[in-house]
Design an enzyme around this catalytic site. Structure first.
Site, PDB file in Angstrom:
ATOM      1  N   LYS A  72      22.599  -2.610  11.140  1.00 30.61           N
ATOM      2  CA  LYS A  72      22.687  -1.161  11.317  1.00 30.61           C
ATOM      3  C   LYS A  72      23.492  -0.822  12.563  1.00 30.61           C
ATOM      4  CE  LYS A  72      19.686   2.949  11.464  1.00 30.61           C
ATOM      5  NZ  LYS A  72      18.270   3.411  11.461  1.00 30.61           N
TER       6      LYS A  72
ATOM      7  N   GLU B 160      14.820  -0.639   3.313  1.00 22.24           N
ATOM      8  CA  GLU B 160      14.704  -0.982   4.731  1.00 22.24           C
ATOM      9  C   GLU B 160      13.269  -1.410   5.031  1.00 22.24           C
ATOM     10  OE1 GLU B 160      15.491   1.368   8.986  1.00 22.24           O
ATOM     11  OE2 GLU B 160      14.673   2.438   7.254  1.00 22.24           O
TER      12      GLU B 160
ATOM     13  N   CYS C  24      19.027   3.822   6.392  1.00 19.23           N
ATOM     14  CA  CYS C  24      18.184   4.943   6.840  1.00 19.23           C
ATOM     15  C   CYS C  24      19.000   6.139   7.327  1.00 19.23           C
ATOM     16  CB  CYS C  24      17.197   4.451   7.889  1.00 19.23           C
ATOM     17  SG  CYS C  24      15.779   5.569   8.111  1.00 19.23           S
TER      18      CYS C  24
END
Length: 555
Positions: A337, A277, A392
């Site tokens: 995301k 990321e 994440c």
């Protein structure tokens, strides 16, 4: 009218019934939970923590259960989540810790209700831990499922249970072990020394723990040679964003280093390369230099590369994105995301929270919520491989990590950036979650961070080629690909909701029973069956009075 006093308990129990002693047990329980999480990672302390918190709430009132749960929560979350305030100040860290602790406070209240009659209820305690985590993982703002009991088991034999009922089932097992230990300790402390009364909970504890070794965790599968690129950042903290070109250049250079290592025979030729990321916070779809750098890296290794990038869309927001690049074709697919982090990637109720901290305005641009589950089709030497990207903190959310597996993903990749948390346990805590996910879904996981800790995880949860914090490293290895679904995947969220519903029902039954007993006390002036609340819990005395009984009825 005559009254009968509550049964007089042994001195040790009467002393433990007093609020200061109960509070000490709750705090020690919370600290034990903290020690179970990565940083120290003494995983047996998780059942110990549950045991101590369970003992603190035996035979007490709901209000005191709330207080004891809150104390235990603060003792756990303040040190466990300390990384959240490293660069943004103490206020966000304390606010997050207090918020998380409130869930344990309500759980403490509920456990006090089911244990009101002065006994440990292992099944109810374990179910209430699952219910607490269910709420904490979903509300408010989508929840924050960090520091769950399940995550303490990453390096323990208990992690095998994750393949049966997922992270919620794993939490149930850990809490059940702790509650069974509490039952053993309570019976010893109250003089219940008959062989049967001690043998049953002791044997049950041993049986639950030992049964982990018979849970199968298959690891065989078609091998895929992968490389993870941990390019590192110029500086720790929030300032790394100001040097985003250097971060991109680091990952380009490290990928070229991997290509040279292949040419020199130091590592096997990869079939997939994964960047973390934020490896390109310069939008490569709008910046020619960034696009050129990525193209050079893809050309150097000659295989598909998955890049973590920030795209300047949809305006005025941005997107935290996983992007698939193929040699000779460029960008072919992307995943946005789905679960950006509140207060870090978007700011809910900004004007309200500004009253508590001006740090809310450090977040000047908000991230959009992705709408689609990501599954990339990766062409390899032996055919197409389906890869599920997770970005994440999404790895902590059950539904987000389960979704790509449900859609056929044979490999999971967790792209993360831990630069903003410095030299803390946050990175290791996140790696532990990926370890549990590997077992839960029966999938290999490429866990890759900009700064570490990164690792290649096989379906048994074992980490290979682990990196250190704030280093540059090429992670290389062979990971087995699997397509079979685990029992946890087939059941999905059903076990969590069923256990949660049972927990709620048990609390309701206990509450109604207690209300009925209080009504009997008010009518007859006699004590409730089982002695009710430990008298010392009210006034450090060995007997109750009518006025105390009335106070308990109002509680």
């Amino acid at each position: 009218m005559t009254t009968t006093s509550a049964p007089v308990r042994p001195a040790l129990v009467r002393t433990a019934g007093r609020l200061p002693a109960r509070s000490a047990l709750a705090v020690l329980g919370g600290l034990s939970l903290w020690l179970a999480f990565p940083g120290t990672a003494w995983w047996p302390m998780a059942p110990v923590g549950v045991m101590l918190m369970s003992l603190s709430t035996i035979g007490t009132t709901a209000r005191r259960g709330f207080l004891l749960g809150l104390l235990g929560g603060l003792a756990c979350f303040l040190p466990t989540l300390h990384w959240s305030g490293i660069y943004v100040g103490d206020t966000p860290w304390i606010a997050l810790s207090v918020t998380e602790s409130l869930y344990l406070a309500f759980m403490g209240m509920a456990i006090a209700v089911v244990q009101r009659r002065g006994a440990v209820r292992p099944g109810a305690v374990a179910a209430l831990w699952v219910l607490q985590e269910l709420f904490r993982s979903n509300v408010p703002f989508g929840g924050f499922p960090w520091a769950r009991l399940a995550w303490t088991t990453a390096d323990s034999p208990l992690v095998r249970f994750a393949s049966i009922a997922g992270a919620p089932g794993l939490t149930f097992v850990v809490a059940l072990l702790g509650a069974l230990l509490a039952l053993v300790v309570f019976r010893l402390a109250t003089g219940q020394l008959s062989l049967l009364r001690l043998l049953v909970p002791t044997a049950a504890t041993a049986l639950v723990g030992a049964s982990a070794f018979v849970v199968p965790v298959p690891t065989e599968g078609k091998p895929l040679q992968v490389v993870g690129v941990q390019g590192n950042v110029p500086t720790t903290g929030l300032d790394f964003n100001a040097q985003r070109r250097a971060v991109l250049d680091n990952h380009v250079a490290t990928t070229k280093q991997a290509a040279r290592m292949v040419a020199d025979g130091k590592i096997a030729s990869p079939e997939l390369v994964v960047w973390p990321e934020n490896s390109s916070d310069i939008d490569p779809t709008r910046n020619a230099d960034a696009a050129t750098g990525i193209a050079q890296a893809v050309g150097a290794v000659g295989v598909p590369v998955i890049v973590g990038a920030v795209l300047q869309e949809p305006a005025p927001k941005v997107s935290n994105t996983s992007m698939l690049y193929l040699p000779g074709r460029g960008l072919v697919d992307q995943y946005v995301k789905q679960h950006p982090v509140p207060f870090a990637e978007y700011m809910p109720y900004r004007s309200f929270f500004r009253q508590f901290s001006d740090k809310v305005d450090l977040l000047t641009t908000e991230f959009a919520h992705g709408k689609q589950v990501g599954v990339f089709d990766i062409p390899t030497r032996s055919g197409t491989v389906k890869v599920g990207p997770v970005i994440c903190f999404e790895v902590a959310y059950d539904a987000v990590t389960r979704a790509p597996v449900d859609r056929g993903a044979q490999l999971l990749i967790v792209q993360t950036n831990n630069a903003t948390f410095g030299y803390t346990a946050e990175s290791e805590q996140q790696l532990a979650i990926s370890q549990v996910r590997a077992v839960e879904h029966g999938r290999s996981v490429v866990h890759i961070s900009t700064v570490g800790v990164s690792g290649l995880i096989t379906p048994d949860g074992v980490v290979h080629d682990r990196s250190e914090l704030f280093t540059r490293k090429v992670l290389a290895g062979e990971l087995p690909l699997r397509s079979a679904k685990t029992m946890a995947d087939r059941w999905g969220a059903i076990p969590e909701y069923v256990i949660g519903a049972i927990a709620g029902l048990l609390v309701l039954i206990a509450w109604r029973r207690t209300r009925g007993e209080r009504a009997t006390v008010r009518r007859t002036g006699t004590s409730a069956p089982g002695g009710g609340v430990d008298p010392s819990d009210k006034a450090d005395e060995s007997t109750t009075t009518p006025s105390q009984t009335e106070e308990e009825a109002r509680d």
